[in-house]
Design an enzyme around this catalytic site. Structure first.
Site, PDB file in Angstrom:
ATOM      1  N   HIS A   1       0.845  -1.201   0.000  1.00  0.00           N
ATOM      2  CA  HIS A   1       0.000   0.000   0.000  1.00  0.00           C
ATOM      3  C   HIS A   1       0.872   1.239   0.000  1.00  0.00           C
ATOM      4  CE1 HIS A   1       1.301  -0.283   4.134  1.00  0.00           C
ATOM      5  NE2 HIS A   1       1.090   1.016   4.208  1.00  0.00           N
TER       6      HIS A   1
ATOM      7  N   HIS B   1       5.508   6.537  -0.472  1.00  0.00           N
ATOM      8  CA  HIS B   1       6.317   5.357  -0.788  1.00  0.00           C
ATOM      9  C   HIS B   1       5.512   4.083  -0.550  1.00  0.00           C
ATOM     10  CE1 HIS B   1       6.599   5.576   3.578  1.00  0.00           C
ATOM     11  NE2 HIS B   1       6.919   4.291   3.565  1.00  0.00           N
TER      12      HIS B   1
HETATM   13  P1  ATP Z   1       4.356  -2.653  12.140  1.00  0.00           P
HETATM   14  O1  ATP Z   1       4.437  -1.272  12.731  1.00  0.00           O
HETATM   15  O2  ATP Z   1       3.536  -3.591  12.944  1.00  0.00           O
HETATM   16  O3  ATP Z   1       5.651  -3.186  11.700  1.00  0.00           O
HETATM   17  P2  ATP Z   1       3.224  -1.372   9.864  1.00  0.00           P
HETATM   18  O4  ATP Z   1       4.196  -0.266  10.073  1.00  0.00           O
HETATM   19  O5  ATP Z   1       3.041  -1.951   8.511  1.00  0.00           O
HETATM   20  O6  ATP Z   1       3.518  -2.558  10.779  1.00  0.00           O
HETATM   21  P3  ATP Z   1       1.318   0.379  11.057  1.00  0.00           P
HETATM   22  O7  ATP Z   1       2.304   0.771  12.115  1.00  0.00           O
HETATM   23  O8  ATP Z   1      -0.108   0.207  11.438  1.00  0.00           O
HETATM   24  O9  ATP Z   1       1.768  -0.962  10.358  1.00  0.00           O
HETATM   25  O10 ATP Z   1       1.427   1.462   9.907  1.00  0.00           O
HETATM   26  C1  ATP Z   1       0.517   1.482   8.834  1.00  0.00           C
HETATM   27  C2  ATP Z   1       1.098   2.364   7.758  1.00  0.00           C
HETATM   28  O11 ATP Z   1       1.281   3.688   8.256  1.00  0.00           O
HETATM   29  C3  ATP Z   1       2.486   1.942   7.255  1.00  0.00           C
HETATM   30  O12 ATP Z   1       2.592   2.319   5.891  1.00  0.00           O
HETATM   31  C4  ATP Z   1       3.433   2.770   8.075  1.00  0.00           C
HETATM   32  O13 ATP Z   1       4.648   3.009   7.400  1.00  0.00           O
HETATM   33  C5  ATP Z   1       2.651   4.052   8.230  1.00  0.00           C
HETATM   34  N1  ATP Z   1       2.982   4.714   9.493  1.00  0.00           N
HETATM   35  C6  ATP Z   1       3.041   4.135  10.711  1.00  0.00           C
HETATM   36  N2  ATP Z   1       3.350   5.020  11.658  1.00  0.00           N
HETATM   37  C7  ATP Z   1       3.483   6.210  11.030  1.00  0.00           C
HETATM   38  C8  ATP Z   1       3.800   7.530  11.461  1.00  0.00           C
HETATM   39  N3  ATP Z   1       4.017   7.814  12.726  1.00  0.00           N
HETATM   40  N4  ATP Z   1       3.857   8.500  10.519  1.00  0.00           N
HETATM   41  C9  ATP Z   1       3.619   8.241   9.236  1.00  0.00           C
HETATM   42  N5  ATP Z   1       3.301   7.017   8.755  1.00  0.00           N
HETATM   43  C10 ATP Z   1       3.258   6.019   9.640  1.00  0.00           C
END
Ligand code: ATP
Ligand code: MG
Length: 184
Positions: free
Chosen positions: A51, A133
């Site tokens: 995504h 990205h």
């Molecule tokens: P995990 O954190 O469990 O490894 P993940 O990063 O894929 O998994 P989430 O943390 O729920 O899952 O994040 C969902 C999406 O949002 C991902 O694309 C992640 O890069 C993005 N994301 C997460 N935290 C932030 C943040 N603080 N700022 C911007 N984007 C974020």
């Protein structure tokens, strides 16, 4: 209990707005991911999880979710073409990603509108600048170039709201709402 009370009572979810590839693009992204993984090692993002995040809302309660959905209902943003023609490597999380070399103005506006709309709903978003990205590999063994991937053209005509849950077997995403771009 009234509807607003019920919304307020529902437990917080981890939510984010995203662009969600269709099956054909998902297949192309998966091929690109696998070609890169062969060279760089690392943990592949599962095909169904690929995504592009537009705005990460984080923990969102029922009232805030209703507010951001109403905000998204009221947005008017045009469809746009997104050319995924560059790759990058972020050393600290050791992730390899692909994205646009040039950010389309419509993408910048869409992400900014969702961000400010969510802030208007009382959510506090990460202050770091937006960098569009698609993460393909995490925990890379060695940095790699994405030359194995041809440029991919993504005609973007919708965006989605996703619920993210961390399960023992890994993160699980569920698309909970979808909006078309360029309506009305
Ligand atoms: P995990 O954190 O469990 O490894 P993940 O990063 O894929 O998994 P989430 O943390 O729920 O899952 O994040 C969902 C999406 O949002 C991902 O694309 C992640 O890069 C993005 N994301 C997460 N935290 C932030 C943040 N603080 N700022 C911007 N984007 C974020
Ligand atoms: Mg995360």
């Amino acid at each position: 209990m009234s509807a607003p009370e019920r919304e307020h009572e529902s437990p917080a979810e981890r939510l984010f707005f995203a662009l969600w590839p269709d099956d054909a693009l998902r297949r192309q992204l998966t091929q690109c991911r696998d070609a890169l993984a062969a060279r760089a090692g690392g943990r592949p993002v599962s095909a169904e999880n690929l995504h592009l995040t537009l705005a990460f809302l984080g923990r969102t309660d029922g009232r805030q979710r209703a507010c951001v959905e109403a905000m998204a209902d009221a947005l008017h943003c045009p469809p746009f073409a997104l050319l995924l023609n560059r790759s990058g490597y972020w050393p600290r999380p050791r992730v390899l990603w692909i994205g646009p070399a040039v950010m389309p103005e419509a993408l910048i506006r869409l992400a900014a509108a969702l961000r400010s709309g969510a802030e208007g709903c009382g959510l506090k978003l990460d202050a770091s600048p937006y960098r569009a990205h698609i993460t393909l590999l995490r925990k890379l063994a060695r940095p790699a170039q994405a030359a194995a991937c041809p440029p991919l053209n993504w005609p973007v005509d919708r965006f989605v709201l996703v619920r993210s849950r961390t399960l023992p077997e890994g993160v699980e995403y569920e698309v909970v709402r979808e909006w078309g771009l360029g309506r009305g």
